[in-house]
Design a protein around this motif. Sequence first.
Motif, PDB file in Angstrom:
ATOM      1  N   TYR A   4      -8.739   0.234   1.383  1.00 46.62           N
ATOM      2  CA  TYR A   4      -9.721   0.776   2.319  1.00 46.62           C
ATOM      3  C   TYR A   4     -11.105   0.177   2.062  1.00 46.62           C
ATOM      4  O   TYR A   4     -11.851  -0.106   2.997  1.00 46.62           O
ATOM      5  CB  TYR A   4      -9.770   2.301   2.192  1.00 46.62           C
ATOM      6  CG  TYR A   4     -10.751   2.974   3.110  1.00 46.62           C
ATOM      7  CD1 TYR A   4     -10.453   3.174   4.450  1.00 46.62           C
ATOM      8  CD2 TYR A   4     -11.980   3.428   2.640  1.00 46.62           C
ATOM      9  CE1 TYR A   4     -11.351   3.800   5.296  1.00 46.62           C
ATOM     10  CE2 TYR A   4     -12.881   4.051   3.472  1.00 46.62           C
ATOM     11  CZ  TYR A   4     -12.563   4.236   4.798  1.00 46.62           C
ATOM     12  OH  TYR A   4     -13.458   4.846   5.640  1.00 46.62           O
ATOM     13  N   LYS A  11     -11.678  -4.339   4.998  1.00 39.08           N
ATOM     14  CA  LYS A  11     -12.246  -3.822   6.247  1.00 39.08           C
ATOM     15  C   LYS A  11     -12.144  -4.828   7.393  1.00 39.08           C
ATOM     16  O   LYS A  11     -12.173  -4.452   8.551  1.00 39.08           O
ATOM     17  CB  LYS A  11     -13.697  -3.420   6.035  1.00 39.08           C
ATOM     18  CG  LYS A  11     -13.818  -2.222   5.125  1.00 39.08           C
ATOM     19  CD  LYS A  11     -15.237  -1.754   4.989  1.00 39.08           C
ATOM     20  CE  LYS A  11     -15.265  -0.658   3.963  1.00 39.08           C
ATOM     21  NZ  LYS A  11     -15.910   0.521   4.329  1.00 39.08           N
ATOM     22  N   ASN A  19       0.829  -1.196   0.000  1.00 42.36           N
ATOM     23  CA  ASN A  19       0.000   0.000   0.000  1.00 42.36           C
ATOM     24  C   ASN A  19       0.869   1.255   0.000  1.00 42.36           C
ATOM     25  O   ASN A  19       0.671   2.161  -0.809  1.00 42.36           O
ATOM     26  CB  ASN A  19      -0.935  -0.025   1.211  1.00 42.36           C
ATOM     27  CG  ASN A  19      -1.724   1.231   1.356  1.00 42.36           C
ATOM     28  OD1 ASN A  19      -2.277   1.758   0.401  1.00 42.36           O
ATOM     29  ND2 ASN A  19      -1.779   1.752   2.566  1.00 42.36           N
ATOM     30  N   ALA A  40      -4.282   1.713   5.224  1.00 49.24           N
ATOM     31  CA  ALA A  40      -4.898   2.194   3.981  1.00 49.24           C
ATOM     32  C   ALA A  40      -5.561   3.538   4.220  1.00 49.24           C
ATOM     33  O   ALA A  40      -5.457   4.455   3.392  1.00 49.24           O
ATOM     34  CB  ALA A  40      -5.916   1.171   3.480  1.00 49.24           C
ATOM     35  N   LYS A  41      -6.217   3.669   5.355  1.00 48.90           N
ATOM     36  CA  LYS A  41      -6.848   4.943   5.710  1.00 48.90           C
ATOM     37  C   LYS A  41      -5.799   6.038   5.872  1.00 48.90           C
ATOM     38  O   LYS A  41      -5.988   7.164   5.405  1.00 48.90           O
ATOM     39  CB  LYS A  41      -7.655   4.753   7.000  1.00 48.90           C
ATOM     40  CG  LYS A  41      -8.455   5.927   7.428  1.00 48.90           C
ATOM     41  CD  LYS A  41      -9.417   5.602   8.558  1.00 48.90           C
ATOM     42  CE  LYS A  41      -8.813   4.736   9.624  1.00 48.90           C
ATOM     43  NZ  LYS A  41      -9.679   4.576  10.788  1.00 48.90           N
ATOM     44  N   LEU A  58      -4.401   6.970   2.477  1.00 48.88           N
ATOM     45  CA  LEU A  58      -5.439   7.713   1.758  1.00 48.88           C
ATOM     46  C   LEU A  58      -5.528   9.150   2.261  1.00 48.88           C
ATOM     47  O   LEU A  58      -5.606  10.095   1.466  1.00 48.88           O
ATOM     48  CB  LEU A  58      -6.783   6.997   1.913  1.00 48.88           C
ATOM     49  CG  LEU A  58      -7.925   7.400   1.018  1.00 48.88           C
ATOM     50  CD1 LEU A  58      -7.529   7.363  -0.441  1.00 48.88           C
ATOM     51  CD2 LEU A  58      -9.116   6.486   1.259  1.00 48.88           C
ATOM     52  N   ASN A  59      -5.475   9.328   3.574  1.00 49.89           N
ATOM     53  CA  ASN A  59      -5.459  10.680   4.138  1.00 49.89           C
ATOM     54  C   ASN A  59      -4.228  11.452   3.666  1.00 49.89           C
ATOM     55  O   ASN A  59      -4.323  12.639   3.338  1.00 49.89           O
ATOM     56  CB  ASN A  59      -5.493  10.632   5.669  1.00 49.89           C
ATOM     57  CG  ASN A  59      -6.872  10.405   6.217  1.00 49.89           C
ATOM     58  OD1 ASN A  59      -7.859  10.834   5.631  1.00 49.89           O
ATOM     59  ND2 ASN A  59      -6.953   9.728   7.340  1.00 49.89           N
ATOM     60  N   PHE A 102      -6.503  -2.024   7.101  1.00 48.76           N
ATOM     61  CA  PHE A 102      -7.523  -0.977   6.999  1.00 48.76           C
ATOM     62  C   PHE A 102      -6.997   0.339   7.569  1.00 48.76           C
ATOM     63  O   PHE A 102      -7.164   1.402   6.966  1.00 48.76           O
ATOM     64  CB  PHE A 102      -8.792  -1.422   7.738  1.00 48.76           C
ATOM     65  CG  PHE A 102      -9.927  -0.457   7.638  1.00 48.76           C
ATOM     66  CD1 PHE A 102     -10.640  -0.314   6.464  1.00 48.76           C
ATOM     67  CD2 PHE A 102     -10.295   0.308   8.742  1.00 48.76           C
ATOM     68  CE1 PHE A 102     -11.702   0.573   6.379  1.00 48.76           C
ATOM     69  CE2 PHE A 102     -11.345   1.198   8.663  1.00 48.76           C
ATOM     70  CZ  PHE A 102     -12.053   1.329   7.481  1.00 48.76           C
ATOM     71  N   ASP A 103      -6.336   0.282   8.720  1.00 46.21           N
ATOM     72  CA  ASP A 103      -5.795   1.487   9.349  1.00 46.21           C
ATOM     73  C   ASP A 103      -4.718   2.133   8.474  1.00 46.21           C
ATOM     74  O   ASP A 103      -4.708   3.343   8.290  1.00 46.21           O
ATOM     75  CB  ASP A 103      -5.218   1.138  10.719  1.00 46.21           C
ATOM     76  CG  ASP A 103      -4.597   2.339  11.398  1.00 46.21           C
ATOM     77  OD1 ASP A 103      -5.354   3.219  11.847  1.00 46.21           O
ATOM     78  OD2 ASP A 103      -3.347   2.404  11.450  1.00 46.21           O
ATOM     79  N   GLY A 114      -4.458   3.021  -1.582  1.00 40.17           N
ATOM     80  CA  GLY A 114      -5.119   3.238  -0.295  1.00 40.17           C
ATOM     81  C   GLY A 114      -6.628   3.092  -0.398  1.00 40.17           C
ATOM     82  O   GLY A 114      -7.267   2.492   0.474  1.00 40.17           O
ATOM     83  N   LEU A 115      -7.198   3.619  -1.468  1.00 37.74           N
ATOM     84  CA  LEU A 115      -8.647   3.533  -1.657  1.00 37.74           C
ATOM     85  C   LEU A 115      -9.096   2.091  -1.880  1.00 37.74           C
ATOM     86  O   LEU A 115     -10.082   1.644  -1.285  1.00 37.74           O
ATOM     87  CB  LEU A 115      -9.076   4.409  -2.836  1.00 37.74           C
ATOM     88  CG  LEU A 115     -10.564   4.436  -3.149  1.00 37.74           C
ATOM     89  CD1 LEU A 115     -11.351   5.003  -1.973  1.00 37.74           C
ATOM     90  CD2 LEU A 115     -10.827   5.247  -4.403  1.00 37.74           C
TER      91      LEU A 115
END
Length: 116
Positions: free
Chosen positions: A39, A43, A23, A52-53, A56-57, A49-50, A35-36
């Motif tokens: 994400y 899940k 990622n 990737a979030k 993404l941020n 998930f963390d 990331g998207l």
Amino acid sequence: MSDSLKIDEAGVSQDSKNLALLNWIGTIFFGFIPGLVLYLIKKEDAYVFDQAKESLNWSITAGLAYIAATILTFVLVGALLFPLIAICHLVFCIMGAVAVHDGKFFRVPFALRLIK
């Protein structure tokens, strides 16, 4: 138990670390896309998930910085910001890749937390 499902001392499986590593490396080249994707489809894996979030941020933050630099090119300041943003993007993605390789949770210090 297979090798790919073994969980280390931090409670993160090798598969989770590998996906999180891909990622962050993918974020260097493809921006927000890795990331998207993770994400949306991972899940059930809290670590992936963390991360990737977080990537993404960071990608959204970097994208907004590029937009601001584009606007500021009209006053000649933005041209200086493009290399700075690119270096920050590269450094933070590498720091993320190194951290997740060790199974640690990584937080980019300057990222806007738009996705919670």
